[in-house]
Design a protein around this motif. Sequence first.
Motif, short mmCIF file in Angstrom:
data_model
loop_
_atom_site.label_atom_id
_atom_site.label_comp_id
_atom_site.label_asym_id
_atom_site.label_seq_id
_atom_site.Cartn_x
_atom_site.Cartn_y
_atom_site.Cartn_z
N GLY A 1 13.87 50.12 23.25
CA GLY A 1 14.46 50.47 24.55
C GLY A 1 15.90 50.93 24.39
N VAL A 2 16.55 51.19 25.53
CA VAL A 2 17.93 51.71 25.53
C VAL A 2 18.84 50.66 26.17
CG1 VAL A 2 19.42 53.50 26.52
CG2 VAL A 2 17.15 54.11 25.65
N ASP A 3 19.88 50.28 25.45
CA ASP A 3 20.84 49.31 26.00
C ASP A 3 21.99 50.01 26.71
OD1 ASP A 3 19.67 46.77 24.89
OD2 ASP A 3 19.86 47.98 23.07
N VAL A 4 22.43 51.13 26.12
CA VAL A 4 23.52 51.91 26.73
C VAL A 4 23.07 53.36 26.77
CG1 VAL A 4 25.93 52.65 26.56
CG2 VAL A 4 25.29 50.36 25.76
N PHE A 5 23.11 53.97 27.96
CA PHE A 5 22.86 55.41 28.06
C PHE A 5 24.17 56.06 28.46
CE2 PHE A 5 20.84 59.08 30.63
CZ PHE A 5 21.00 59.94 29.56
N PHE A 6 24.76 56.83 27.53
CA PHE A 6 26.01 57.55 27.81
C PHE A 6 25.60 58.93 28.31
CE2 PHE A 6 29.78 59.97 27.19
CZ PHE A 6 30.84 59.08 27.20
N ASP A 7 25.67 59.15 29.62
CA ASP A 7 25.07 60.35 30.20
C ASP A 7 26.10 61.36 30.67
OD1 ASP A 7 23.18 62.12 31.10
OD2 ASP A 7 23.11 61.21 33.11
N SER A 8 25.97 62.58 30.14
CA SER A 8 26.84 63.68 30.55
C SER A 8 26.05 64.77 31.27
CB SER A 8 27.51 64.31 29.32
OG SER A 8 28.38 63.39 28.72
N VAL A 9 24.75 64.54 31.49
CA VAL A 9 23.87 65.62 31.96
C VAL A 9 23.29 65.37 33.36
CG1 VAL A 9 21.63 66.72 31.48
CG2 VAL A 9 23.30 66.49 29.66
N GLY A 10 22.86 64.14 33.65
CA GLY A 10 22.29 63.84 34.98
C GLY A 10 20.91 64.46 35.18
N GLY A 11 20.47 64.57 36.44
CA GLY A 11 19.22 65.23 36.79
C GLY A 11 17.99 64.58 36.16
N ASP A 12 17.05 65.44 35.70
CA ASP A 12 15.76 64.96 35.17
C ASP A 12 15.95 64.08 33.93
OD1 ASP A 12 14.46 66.30 37.10
OD2 ASP A 12 13.97 68.05 35.85
N LEU A 13 16.95 64.44 33.11
CA LEU A 13 17.19 63.70 31.88
C LEU A 13 17.55 62.24 32.21
CD1 LEU A 13 17.27 65.61 29.30
CD2 LEU A 13 19.57 64.80 29.05
N LEU A 14 18.41 62.09 33.19
CA LEU A 14 18.83 60.74 33.61
C LEU A 14 17.64 59.99 34.18
CD1 LEU A 14 20.85 58.51 34.44
CD2 LEU A 14 21.41 59.88 36.46
N ASN A 15 16.88 60.67 35.01
CA ASN A 15 15.71 60.05 35.62
C ASN A 15 14.76 59.48 34.57
OD1 ASN A 15 15.09 59.55 38.21
ND2 ASN A 15 14.30 61.59 38.67
N THR A 16 14.50 60.29 33.54
CA THR A 16 13.56 59.85 32.50
C THR A 16 14.17 58.73 31.65
OG1 THR A 16 12.71 62.09 32.46
CG2 THR A 16 12.07 60.69 30.63
N ALA A 17 15.46 58.89 31.29
CA ALA A 17 16.10 57.88 30.44
C ALA A 17 16.11 56.52 31.14
CB ALA A 17 17.52 58.32 30.09
N LEU A 18 16.22 56.51 32.46
CA LEU A 18 16.26 55.24 33.20
C LEU A 18 14.99 54.41 32.95
CD1 LEU A 18 17.81 56.26 36.67
CD2 LEU A 18 18.81 54.73 34.97
N THR A 19 13.88 55.10 32.66
CA THR A 19 12.63 54.36 32.46
C THR A 19 12.63 53.59 31.14
OG1 THR A 19 11.52 56.21 31.37
CG2 THR A 19 11.31 56.10 33.77
N ARG A 20 13.54 53.91 30.21
CA ARG A 20 13.60 53.21 28.92
C ARG A 20 14.72 52.17 28.87
NH1 ARG A 20 9.76 52.26 26.06
NH2 ARG A 20 10.96 52.07 24.13
#
Length: 337
Positions: free
Chosen positions: A214-233
């Motif tokens: 899984g993901v403990d830290v998501f450093f996000d610079s993009v948002g949108g669909d990428l963020l949506n999908t990453a949230l599931t992990r």
Amino acid sequence: MNQQVLLRRRPEGVPAADDFEMAERPVGKPGPGEVLLKNLYLSIDPAIRGWMSDAKSYLPPIELGAPVRSGTLSQIVESHADDWPAGQIVQALATWESFSVVPTENLHGKVRAIEGIPLHAMLSVLGGNGLTAYFGLLEVGQPREGETVLVSAAAGGVGSIVGQIARIQGCRAVGLTGSDEKCAWLTDELGYDAAINYKRADLKAALKESCPKGVDVFFDSVGGDLLNTALTRLNRKGRVVLCGAISQINATELPPGPSNYLQLLAKSARMEGFTTLDFARRYDEGRAQLAQWIREGKLRYRDEIVEGIDQAPSHLLRLFSGDHRGKLMVKLADPEV
Ligand SMILES: NC(=O)c1ccc[n+]([C@@H]2O[C@H](COP(=O)([O-])OP(=O)(O)OC[C@H]3O[C@@H](n4cnc5c(N)ncnc54)[C@H](OP(=O)(O)O)[C@@H]3O)[C@@H](O)[C@H]2O)c1
């Protein structure tokens, strides 16, 4: 004469070359509390696109017909301000022109040469990009040894530094970027543990494979669909560092929010935004640590530099095509010694 790049009209969507125009005007005269800067390097940042629109933000929009606002590395050539002598090299908020007159509030620090590190690095790894990566990851993301840190826009100016700091902290670093060549750069040269070409991969499956715990830290610079999908992990008590949303920066209508945001509730996780300016008082500390890591060979960086002010608009457009690695900047002049 002062060569300038002016904002001719506000872009609709992705900026176009004819949103800008070149001009030549006399060099300005500084008044009390102001300095005249010779601009040496222009920093090419997504923030510039935000300032080109008339949306309300933390700085007023760039006026039509005015030179484009930009972070710069500049040398003071005339000063009417205490503590800012002529000859001093500074980081500044100035404009796309050869010479700018600015008040001292726009001077963001004196630049001291660091042995073995080129001057332009003060605008990239030891400037806004490095400090954004450093404080955003360490202070907002708070990674712990053994955790997995996922980074979007991972081959860009900020992201290329974030993954390396995550590795230095003993984390697994996984990068998302838009080409196989950039994926190879992340893993082979920057030490990312894994990289995903989000344009080609089944993102959900690729994240499962690259982030098995899984993901403990998501450093996000993009948002949108990428963020949506990453949230599931995202893992329980995960942290999403909201650094930027470049996938939405050219949107002509307000994009929908992340429909998966209830993942934050389900995982007792948090998502926190920040601006690098939040840490302005600690820049020297961040810069010293980043410089030490560079000297120790633990931190690498890449600056893509073109010469000539007329190159600034096309260099800015590369941020949105993704056709670059590391930091983009434009060189205008060498400092005078
Ligand atoms: N919070 C702060 O204080 C702060 C300070 C500085 C920067 N930032 C933010 O940090 C982010 C990175 O800035 P940077 O200067 O380092 O830029 P950058 O990452 O060097 O360049 C932007 C990259 O974003 C990717 N991209 C562009 N359009 C995209 C899209 N529609 N969908 C997905 N990816 C896209 C491209 O890489 P790919 O090939 O990987 O798609 C491109 O190379 C930006 O969002 C910026 O606003 C925030």
